[in-house]
Write an enzyme that holds these catalytic residues in place. Sequence first.
Site, mmCIF file in Angstrom:
data_model
loop_
_atom_site.group_PDB
_atom_site.id
_atom_site.type_symbol
_atom_site.label_atom_id
_atom_site.label_comp_id
_atom_site.label_asym_id
_atom_site.label_seq_id
_atom_site.Cartn_x
_atom_site.Cartn_y
_atom_site.Cartn_z
ATOM 1 N N HIS A 1 30.676 80.721 -45.885
ATOM 2 C CA HIS A 1 31.992 81.206 -46.314
ATOM 3 C C HIS A 1 33.042 80.162 -45.985
ATOM 4 C CE1 HIS A 1 35.469 83.810 -46.886
ATOM 5 N NE2 HIS A 1 34.655 84.599 -47.551
ATOM 6 N N ASP B 1 28.314 89.087 -49.959
ATOM 7 C CA ASP B 1 27.410 89.263 -51.100
ATOM 8 C C ASP B 1 25.945 89.420 -50.686
ATOM 9 O OD1 ASP B 1 29.383 89.139 -53.127
ATOM 10 O OD2 ASP B 1 29.569 86.999 -52.757
HETATM 11 N N1 CMC Z 1 23.104 77.233 -47.899
HETATM 12 C C1 CMC Z 1 22.847 76.014 -47.355
HETATM 13 N N2 CMC Z 1 23.816 75.148 -46.997
HETATM 14 C C2 CMC Z 1 25.073 75.514 -47.197
HETATM 15 C C3 CMC Z 1 25.414 76.767 -47.744
HETATM 16 C C4 CMC Z 1 24.365 77.628 -48.098
HETATM 17 N N3 CMC Z 1 24.629 78.833 -48.649
HETATM 18 N N4 CMC Z 1 26.750 76.880 -47.827
HETATM 19 C C5 CMC Z 1 27.246 75.733 -47.348
HETATM 20 N N5 CMC Z 1 26.236 74.906 -46.966
HETATM 21 C C6 CMC Z 1 26.369 73.591 -46.337
HETATM 22 C C7 CMC Z 1 26.825 72.542 -47.327
HETATM 23 O O1 CMC Z 1 25.717 71.926 -47.962
HETATM 24 C C8 CMC Z 1 27.584 71.603 -46.435
HETATM 25 O O2 CMC Z 1 26.665 70.834 -45.728
HETATM 26 P P1 CMC Z 1 27.014 69.287 -45.371
HETATM 27 O O3 CMC Z 1 28.180 69.372 -44.423
HETATM 28 O O4 CMC Z 1 25.768 68.738 -44.765
HETATM 29 O O5 CMC Z 1 27.379 68.637 -46.670
HETATM 30 C C9 CMC Z 1 28.257 72.541 -45.426
HETATM 31 O O6 CMC Z 1 27.414 73.687 -45.372
HETATM 32 C C10 CMC Z 1 29.657 72.963 -45.823
HETATM 33 O O7 CMC Z 1 29.596 73.452 -47.167
HETATM 34 P P2 CMC Z 1 30.793 73.393 -48.183
HETATM 35 O O8 CMC Z 1 30.248 73.489 -49.571
HETATM 36 O O9 CMC Z 1 31.678 72.244 -47.876
HETATM 37 O O10 CMC Z 1 31.569 74.711 -47.803
HETATM 38 P P3 CMC Z 1 32.598 75.486 -48.707
HETATM 39 O O11 CMC Z 1 33.564 76.116 -47.799
HETATM 40 O O12 CMC Z 1 33.140 74.615 -49.781
HETATM 41 O O13 CMC Z 1 31.669 76.565 -49.421
HETATM 42 C C11 CMC Z 1 30.654 78.495 -50.133
HETATM 43 C C12 CMC Z 1 31.691 77.902 -49.200
HETATM 44 C C13 CMC Z 1 30.757 80.002 -50.028
HETATM 45 C C14 CMC Z 1 30.951 78.067 -51.571
HETATM 46 C C15 CMC Z 1 29.243 78.028 -49.721
HETATM 47 O O14 CMC Z 1 28.958 78.446 -48.415
HETATM 48 C C16 CMC Z 1 28.174 78.498 -50.684
HETATM 49 O O15 CMC Z 1 27.936 77.865 -51.712
HETATM 50 N N6 CMC Z 1 27.485 79.643 -50.368
HETATM 51 C C17 CMC Z 1 26.504 80.205 -51.276
HETATM 52 C C18 CMC Z 1 27.190 80.976 -52.381
HETATM 53 C C19 CMC Z 1 27.808 82.258 -51.852
HETATM 54 O O16 CMC Z 1 27.166 83.010 -51.131
HETATM 55 N N7 CMC Z 1 29.036 82.536 -52.265
HETATM 56 C C20 CMC Z 1 29.768 83.738 -51.848
HETATM 57 C C21 CMC Z 1 30.957 83.353 -51.053
HETATM 58 S S1 CMC Z 1 31.698 84.627 -50.069
HETATM 59 C C22 CMC Z 1 32.036 85.992 -51.010
HETATM 60 C C23 CMC Z 1 32.641 85.782 -52.323
HETATM 61 O O17 CMC Z 1 33.557 85.009 -52.490
HETATM 62 O O18 CMC Z 1 32.173 86.437 -53.246
#
Ligand code: CMC
Length: 389
Positions: A269, A325
């Site tokens: 998140h 989710d």
């Molecule tokens: N599985 C594995 N690695 C992850 C995940 C995940 N679900 N989420 C983030 N990471 C890693 C990412 O690869 C990165 O690693 P590194 O620092 O080595 O490059 C690190 O964690 C930070 O990730 P980020 O993409 O910079 O983080 P963000 O704040 O931009 O992304 C997110 C947040 C929700 C988009 C992401 O965690 C994600 O893609 N999660 C899976 C999709 C998901 O469940 N979305 C629902 C979000 S919450 C409820 C909603 O809005 O509906």
Amino acid sequence: MSNTSNTTGSTDNMAKGLEDVVITTTKLSKVDGIAGHLYYRGYSIDVLAQHASFEEVAHLLWFGHLPNKAELQATRERLARERYLTPGLVDSLRNIPSTASPMAVLRSAVSLLGHYDPEAEDTNHEAVMDKACRLTAQIASVIAAFERLRRGQELVEPREDLNHAANFLYMLTGEEPDPAASRALEMYLILLADHEFNASTFAARVTASTMSDLYSAVTAAIGALKGPLHGAANQKAMEQFMEIGSVENVRSWFEKAKAERRRIMGVGHRVYKVLDPRARHLREVALQLNEVAEDHRWLDIALKLEELVESDPYFNERQLHPNVDYYSAPLLYTLGIPVDLFTTIFAMSRIVGWTAHVMEQWADNRLIRPRAQYVGPIDLPWVPLEQRG
Ligand code: CMC
């Protein structure tokens, strides 16, 4: 965030993805991503999940206070009265291919609903309140209607004696809704009703800030919610649990996913650095539903996968935990909701937050118009068409 008026300077202090950028104030909800708390208008979701109805939460978000008896009755009746879809809209739904994505259908339907609303362009507060109620009621009706039509079934007329959650299950199935199932859905709707400046709410507020209309703002929000990094993560999480298939497969699937650097859907998140408080409640609701459900497989898989995520250094270092989710997926599945409908159920709840945010935006509007750092070339010479390679 970069505050330079010169768009060719350094990009060092740029907040890509607007991470941690605060652009305004809100009285609607507070997300405490460090302690793992969420409040609507000052009330913890822990309290609301225990005591409130969806209608009370809607009233709270729209009007700023918990309703008294008469106000609650009025909000309930208002929502119940608005459940009927206009025949023109039903005709349009009948003409949409049954293969269409339900979120795309909902996006189109909300846009179409505006054509039948004489108040569509009215930004006066009373008219906007009317539309907030209308949209909240009708989004549920549209989802149920499209699902029945694509199954080749006739529509089920809404029932005004049922609350929002129970009536939705009734319109979907045509059967008397089970009280435990209705309450489980209601809990889901309460927990997802608002969440500060998430991407879809931001999209709604950006649209509203141009003084466009409410239907356009909600259509934009639905488009943003449809993405798998936001609302569609509930569907993707369920597909992931289905791909895993059995509790025995969880560990090997997890190791492979890590090796392939796959994202675990429903995990991580932007704001929560601890377990999402909504996930904790939804896990509890899913566990309760499972006490009477025949098939425990999906929740068992989710629980096992959470255990692995929570004990894994990669996820610990990055503070990645199940989000809202994650447990929504087995919960909605156990309620008999088709997997590709999951994100529309998210919208069925978040419509309350979107409309409340649009009202808050309009109460003190300023056009939302950030900047971008231009990083391409400038002053290129014009090359006549015949001389271009
Ligand atoms: N599985 C594995 N690695 C992850 C995940 C995940 N679900 N989420 C983030 N990471 C890693 C990412 O690869 C990165 O690693 P590194 O620092 O080595 O490059 C690190 O964690 C930070 O990730 P980020 O993409 O910079 O983080 P963000 O704040 O931009 O992304 C997110 C947040 C929700 C988009 C992401 O965690 C994600 O893609 N999660 C899976 C999709 C998901 O469940 N979305 C629902 C979000 S919450 C409820 C909603 O809005 O509906």
